[in-house]
Design a protein around this motif. Structure first.
Motif, PDB file in Angstrom:
ATOM      1  N   PHE A   1      -4.532  -8.295  10.489  1.00  0.00           N
ATOM      2  CA  PHE A   1      -3.667  -7.537   9.580  1.00  0.00           C
ATOM      3  C   PHE A   1      -2.567  -8.469   9.105  1.00  0.00           C
ATOM      4  CE2 PHE A   1      -3.849  -2.734  10.730  1.00  0.00           C
ATOM      5  CZ  PHE A   1      -5.226  -2.752  10.617  1.00  0.00           C
ATOM      6  N   TRP A   2      -2.453  -8.646   7.809  1.00  0.00           N
ATOM      7  CA  TRP A   2      -1.315  -9.349   7.232  1.00  0.00           C
ATOM      8  C   TRP A   2      -0.648  -8.376   6.273  1.00  0.00           C
ATOM      9  CZ3 TRP A   2      -4.089 -14.664   6.120  1.00  0.00           C
ATOM     10  CH2 TRP A   2      -4.181 -15.365   7.336  1.00  0.00           C
ATOM     11  N   PHE A   3       0.603  -8.006   6.577  1.00  0.00           N
ATOM     12  CA  PHE A   3       1.298  -6.980   5.820  1.00  0.00           C
ATOM     13  C   PHE A   3       0.444  -5.710   5.744  1.00  0.00           C
ATOM     14  CE2 PHE A   3       3.523 -10.796   4.551  1.00  0.00           C
ATOM     15  CZ  PHE A   3       4.848 -10.382   4.540  1.00  0.00           C
ATOM     16  N   ASN A   4      -0.163  -5.378   6.897  1.00  0.00           N
ATOM     17  CA  ASN A   4      -0.975  -4.161   7.043  1.00  0.00           C
ATOM     18  C   ASN A   4      -2.161  -4.102   6.084  1.00  0.00           C
ATOM     19  OD1 ASN A   4       0.470  -3.189   9.187  1.00  0.00           O
ATOM     20  ND2 ASN A   4       1.744  -1.810   7.972  1.00  0.00           N
ATOM     21  N   ALA A   5      -2.709  -5.245   5.768  1.00  0.00           N
ATOM     22  CA  ALA A   5      -3.854  -5.289   4.863  1.00  0.00           C
ATOM     23  C   ALA A   5      -4.730  -6.479   5.222  1.00  0.00           C
ATOM     24  CB  ALA A   5      -3.382  -5.393   3.412  1.00  0.00           C
TER      25      ALA A   5
ATOM     26  N   SER B   1      -3.706  -7.261  15.184  1.00  0.00           N
ATOM     27  CA  SER B   1      -2.357  -7.351  14.637  1.00  0.00           C
ATOM     28  C   SER B   1      -1.392  -7.712  15.747  1.00  0.00           C
ATOM     29  CB  SER B   1      -1.936  -6.007  14.008  1.00  0.00           C
ATOM     30  OG  SER B   1      -1.848  -4.997  14.999  1.00  0.00           O
TER      31      SER B   1
ATOM     32  N   THR C   1       2.295   4.694  12.567  1.00  0.00           N
ATOM     33  CA  THR C   1       2.689   4.472  11.172  1.00  0.00           C
ATOM     34  C   THR C   1       1.557   4.779  10.196  1.00  0.00           C
ATOM     35  OG1 THR C   1       2.014   2.143  11.258  1.00  0.00           O
ATOM     36  CG2 THR C   1       4.322   2.660  11.810  1.00  0.00           C
TER      37      THR C   1
ATOM     38  N   ALA D   1      -0.958   2.813   9.691  1.00  0.00           N
ATOM     39  CA  ALA D   1      -1.425   1.563   9.085  1.00  0.00           C
ATOM     40  C   ALA D   1      -2.934   1.410   9.193  1.00  0.00           C
ATOM     41  CB  ALA D   1      -0.723   0.374   9.743  1.00  0.00           C
TER      42      ALA D   1
END
Length: 198
Positions: free
Chosen positions: A84-88, A129, A139, A141
């Motif tokens: 996950f990078w910035f939740n994506a 993550s 959250t 995510a």
């Protein structure tokens, strides 16, 4: 059965890469085939080109994408491995999807809309993550990613999503025991979904 392992992490010694290797080794131990596509090691270009967009003559994949599609033509399972990078998903994986799974391959134009092109194939994802599992769950995510990435790709292309295994709290300094437990869970997930019946 043949699996395409799509790895999207720049560090060859990362936990993501270890997860992909564990998956591939377990699949091979089951007597199945694996095609590994390490996007960073390949120098994959994630940028969709203007000439690849559909025009009056239909879609026109660039030579690298035409070759990649030929390589994965006979796979049964796409297995995505990424952090996950910035939740994506990392940009390189999103670019792989943009360029690979577009019109003419992942779906086709049909009267009244589009027709899925990969209904005979499956999708499984393995992500990690630094944020703990509790935060990722609370959250929303992970749920958002599963809906808007896994679910959308599957919905457009017809892929059958069979699982998405996520590990949170992946930070530098994980103990060898923690890593071993995580990789054991990956191997067990593979056996659960792909081991021959009986």
């Amino acid at each position: 059965m043949k699996h395409a392992v799509i790895l999207a992490h720049p560090a060859p010694d990362s936990l993501t890469a270890q997860t992909a290797r564990t998956y591939a080794d377990t699949v091979r131990a089951l007597g199945q085939e694996v095609l590994v596509r390490d996007l960073y090691a390949m120098g994959f270009d994630p940028c969709l080109k203007a000439e690849e967009l559909s025009g009056p003559g239909g879609p026109s994949p660039a030579p690298d994408i035409a070759a990649e599609r030929a390589l994965v033509a006979d796979v049964d399972v796409f297995a995505f491995f990424y952090p996950f990078w910035f939740n994506a998903a990392p940009a390189i994986l999103k670019g792989y999807v943009d360029r690979m799974f577009g019109l003419g391959y992942g779906f086709h134009a049909a009267p009244g809309g589009n027709e899925p092109g990969l209904s005979d194939k499956r999708l499984i994802s393995f992500t990690s993550s630094g944020a703990p599992d509790s935060w990722v769950a609370e959250t929303g995510a992970l749920a958002a990613l599963r809906q808007h990435f896994d679910g959308h790709i599957a919905g457009v292309c017809g892929l059958n999503v069979i699982d998405h295994l996520h590990h949170g709290g992946v930070v530098p300094g994980l103990t060898q025991d923690a890593v071993a437990d995580l990789l054991a869970e990956v191997a067990q997930t593979v056996r659960q979904h792909f081991a021959p019946a009986g």
